[in-house]
Design a protein around this motif. Structure first.
Motif, mmCIF file in Angstrom:
data_model
loop_
_atom_site.group_PDB
_atom_site.id
_atom_site.type_symbol
_atom_site.label_atom_id
_atom_site.label_comp_id
_atom_site.label_asym_id
_atom_site.label_seq_id
_atom_site.Cartn_x
_atom_site.Cartn_y
_atom_site.Cartn_z
ATOM 1 N N THR A 179 -0.769 -7.649 15.902
ATOM 2 C CA THR A 179 -0.975 -6.723 14.655
ATOM 3 C C THR A 179 -1.270 -7.543 13.332
ATOM 4 O OG1 THR A 179 -0.674 -5.027 13.609
ATOM 5 C CG2 THR A 179 1.257 -6.420 14.079
ATOM 6 N N MET A 180 -1.943 -7.123 12.364
ATOM 7 C CA MET A 180 -2.216 -8.013 11.332
ATOM 8 C C MET A 180 -1.605 -7.200 9.797
ATOM 9 S SD MET A 180 -3.283 -10.499 12.906
ATOM 10 C CE MET A 180 -3.678 -11.666 10.629
ATOM 11 N N PHE A 181 -0.968 -8.114 8.858
ATOM 12 C CA PHE A 181 -0.573 -7.055 8.164
ATOM 13 C C PHE A 181 -0.986 -7.750 7.031
ATOM 14 C CE2 PHE A 181 2.856 -6.779 11.091
ATOM 15 C CZ PHE A 181 3.059 -5.216 11.037
ATOM 16 N N THR A 182 -1.883 -7.117 6.229
ATOM 17 C CA THR A 182 -2.343 -8.331 4.183
ATOM 18 C C THR A 182 -0.993 -7.767 3.703
ATOM 19 O OG1 THR A 182 -2.155 -5.327 3.295
ATOM 20 C CG2 THR A 182 -4.650 -6.462 4.902
ATOM 21 N N LYS A 183 -1.317 -8.682 2.883
ATOM 22 C CA LYS A 183 -0.271 -9.376 1.378
ATOM 23 C C LYS A 183 0.601 -7.986 1.258
ATOM 24 C CE LYS A 183 -3.039 -9.874 -2.332
ATOM 25 N NZ LYS A 183 -3.325 -10.752 -3.150
ATOM 26 N N ASN A 184 -0.170 -6.814 1.252
ATOM 27 C CA ASN A 184 0.065 -5.397 0.389
ATOM 28 C C ASN A 184 1.085 -5.083 1.109
ATOM 29 O OD1 ASN A 184 -1.243 -6.576 -2.285
ATOM 30 N ND2 ASN A 184 -2.853 -5.206 -0.905
#
Length: 309
Positions: A179-184
């Motif tokens: 999965t990928m997470f944004t900085k927020n």
């Protein structure tokens, strides 16, 4: 959390996105090249980049002057040339990481050390914050770890300004990243690691945010994100250093070191300084492969003069 494939909107085909699609098409074509030919192409692009004037060249030269004062002018010029040539390799390595088939990735020579540290964390049911730095081949190193070692790995990333490019790269990463997470999406990162997940993170850029402190990097006060400390504290994950470098004879060496002992502590400043010291070790192992084209020291402590023109 951005684990689902992004939805495509026909607005992404509009004229303002055509430059992004052209660039993506070139990346796709590069990724079709055999590995050795791909690397020769990257070296050719790098030779051209090293011949061009521009702001990135000046930034890289200034960073090397600041970080390697023990080198004389000729040695710094040689390292600058090598660093700029490496940017050409970076372009083709990103193409391979994003657009290359699994079969193509498995053909890339790679040596991986330290997988036992991931296995030990999994046996404890502990999440992992795999902490690295911005090298030219960072994205490819992550995919090599996933495909060659079967490591399930999530990532943190900064969203791209062009929506078409953002859609395409998120879709490409979804093929190999868990999965990928944004900085927020800090809460999502924490929950993911609390459940035993592994997140790959590179905290070595000057983001000019409120969650930064000034700690040494190559002996210079550098604005540094405190997120490594906070993510480890909130999730109880262990922090495992992720070293990677391109080998002169072809292929890559990936090394996972033992988790940082007594991390996090109660001292945010000390913990963040430890992370910078770790990243400095990484950069010293492969100095030409570190991305010196970023203005790492653009933020200065109060009262200190700017370090870039």
């Amino acid at each position: 959390m951005t684990s689902r494939l992004p939805r495509f909107h026909f607005s992404l085909l509009g004229p303002r996105h055509w430059p992004a699609w052209i660039g993506l098409g070139l990346l796709w074509l590069l990724a079709r090249l055999p590995y050795r030919l791909l690397m020769r192409t990257g070296r050719g692009i790098g030779w051209l980049i090293a011949r061009l004037p521009g702001s990135r060249r000046r930034i890289a030269a200034r960073n090397l002057e600041l970080c390697f004062p023990q080198l004389d002018g000729k040695q710094q010029a040689t390292l600058l040339e090598q660093s700029l040539r490496d940017v050409g390799l970076m372009l083709v390595e990103f193409a391979l990481a994003w657009m290359g088939s699994r079969k193509a990735i498995l053909r890339v020579p790679v040596n991986i050390e330290g997988l036992e540290h991931l296995a030990a964390a999994a046996a404890r049911g502990q999440g992992v914050l795999l902490t690295g730095a911005h090298f030219s081949h960072l994205e490819l190193a992550g995919r090599l770890l996933v495909e060659h070692a079967g490591v399930e790995l999530a990532g943190m990333y900064r969203e791209h300004g062009d929506a078409a490019f953002e859609w395409a790269i998120r879709r490409a990463r979804a093929r190999y990243a868990a999965t990928m997470f944004t900085k927020n999406e800090v809460r999502g990162c924490v929950r993911y690691m609390q459940a035993g997940g592994r997140i790959w993170y590179a905290p070595d850029q000057d983001m000019r945010g409120k969650d930064t402190v000034f700690v040494p990097f190559f002996g210079i006060a550098a604005a540094t994100l405190t997120a490594t400390h906070h993510l480890a504290r909130l999730s109880a994950a262990c922090v495992i250093p992720f070293f990677h470098r391109r080998l002169d004879g072809g292929g890559y060496a990936l090394r996972l070191e033992a988790p940082l002992a007594d991390f996090p502590s109660r001292e945010i400043l000390a913990d963040t300084a430890r992370i910078n010291a770790m990243i400095e070790r990484m950069a010293r192992e492969a100095p030409s492969q570190y991305l010196w084209i970023h203005r790492r020291f653009k933020s200065r402590p109060p009262g200190e003069a700017a370090l870039y023109d």
